[in-house]
Design an enzyme around this catalytic site. Structure first.
Site, mmCIF file in Angstrom:
data_model
loop_
_atom_site.group_PDB
_atom_site.id
_atom_site.type_symbol
_atom_site.label_atom_id
_atom_site.label_comp_id
_atom_site.label_asym_id
_atom_site.label_seq_id
_atom_site.Cartn_x
_atom_site.Cartn_y
_atom_site.Cartn_z
ATOM 1 N N ASP A 66 0.821 -1.206 0.000
ATOM 2 C CA ASP A 66 0.000 0.000 0.000
ATOM 3 C C ASP A 66 0.859 1.262 0.000
ATOM 4 O O ASP A 66 2.080 1.196 0.165
ATOM 5 C CB ASP A 66 -0.959 -0.005 1.211
ATOM 6 C CG ASP A 66 -0.347 -0.632 2.457
ATOM 7 O OD1 ASP A 66 0.881 -0.536 2.617
ATOM 8 O OD2 ASP A 66 -1.091 -1.208 3.261
ATOM 9 N N GLU A 142 -9.892 -2.196 5.013
ATOM 10 C CA GLU A 142 -10.531 -1.941 6.299
ATOM 11 C C GLU A 142 -11.772 -2.843 6.453
ATOM 12 O O GLU A 142 -12.224 -3.461 5.484
ATOM 13 C CB GLU A 142 -10.933 -0.460 6.377
ATOM 14 C CG GLU A 142 -9.753 0.518 6.258
ATOM 15 C CD GLU A 142 -8.920 0.641 7.537
ATOM 16 O OE1 GLU A 142 -8.825 -0.345 8.306
ATOM 17 O OE2 GLU A 142 -8.353 1.726 7.759
#
Ligand code: F6R
Length: 251
Positions: A66, A142
């Site tokens: 990421d 998430e």
């Protein structure tokens, strides 16, 4: 999922480095997936010791999980910079073979599609290193993320921003968005190695390993993978009890 419980950070690093080294010895051009954050630092430190003793990672390719949106490559906390300092330089990797998504790209969606394609073009990831967020995230997937998701731009939760505020001057400085490999991208890696340390990870690790697979705990999707290993120190493993582990987990 295989579980290895270790006593301390040094042991965590060495145990993970044993697995990574065997992948690299079998294929000096292996493709690694690399995580940032605190959890994998002992792993990179253990690998760096081995590199100083002759392990060669110069042909190894790597893809970061990421990158924050909006931090320039020069920003101290951009993952491009962190990976250069913690991974590329100490492991004497070829910088041209280490890929990090560009969180400042003009067209972020095109950047995500191109990144996903680059992973496929490289032949996929042989071994993906992961940490786990205190809310159970993997990469920056998430809670609620689609298990089939691919590389994309996501909103960071308030919990994640607070957890990562320690790396910044203030909570306000923590970016609100990130590019992350998807859960689907991560699950395509041939081998997965999740490292977890400290009590703040204990509840998330328990939910990932003991409770039914649940979109609220993205790491629980790793149970669908045929070759996933968790290395946890005693703090992170403190809510996992041998008695409550299913036989498949207790090895
Ligand atoms: C980092 C990443 C995150 C972290 C997680 C744990 O590239 O993808 O999922 O692994 O937030 O962070 P630490 O290790 O700092 O507790």
């Amino acid at each position: 999922m295989q579980l290895r419980i270790v006593e301390n950070q040094r042991q965590l690093g060495e145990t993970a480095a044993d697995m990574i080294e065997s992948v690299i010895r079998a294929n000096p051009r292996a493709v690694l997936g690399i995580a940032t954050g605190s959890s994998p630092l002992p792993v990179y430190a253990a690998l760096a010791r081995r590199v100083r003793n002759g392990l060669d990672l110069s042909g190894v390719q790597a893809f970061a999980l990421d990158e924050y949106v909006g931090l320039s490559a020069e920003h101290q906390q951009s993952y491009r910079n962190v990976i250069r300092c913690e991974v590329v330089e100490p492991l004497r990797m070829n910088p041209a073979l280490v890929h990090v998504p560009d969180g400042c790209a003009y067209d972020l969606n095109a950047e995500c599609l191109g990144y996903e394609r680059a992973i496929k073009d490289a032949g996929g990831v042989d071994l993906q290193i992961l940490g786990i967020g205190s809310n159970g995230h993997i990469g920056f997937n998430e809670p609620g993320s689609d298990p089939a998701s691919e590389t994309r731009v996501v909103d960071l939760t308030e919990q994640t921003r607070q957890d990562n505020a320690r790396f910044f001057n203030s909570l306000q400085d923590v970016p609100k968005h990130s590019i992350t490999q998807g859960i689907g991208t991560i699950l395509r890696a041939r081998q997965i190695l999740l490292v977890a340390s400290g009590y703040p990870k204990a509840a998330a690790l328990k939910a990932a390993m003991h409770e039914p697979t649940d979109p609220a705990t993205p790491a629980s999707h790793l149970r669908a993978h045929s070759s996933a290993t968790v290395i946890a120190d005693s703090g992170a493993a403190s809510q996992l009890t041998k008695g409550s582990l299913s036989p498949a987990l207790a090895n």
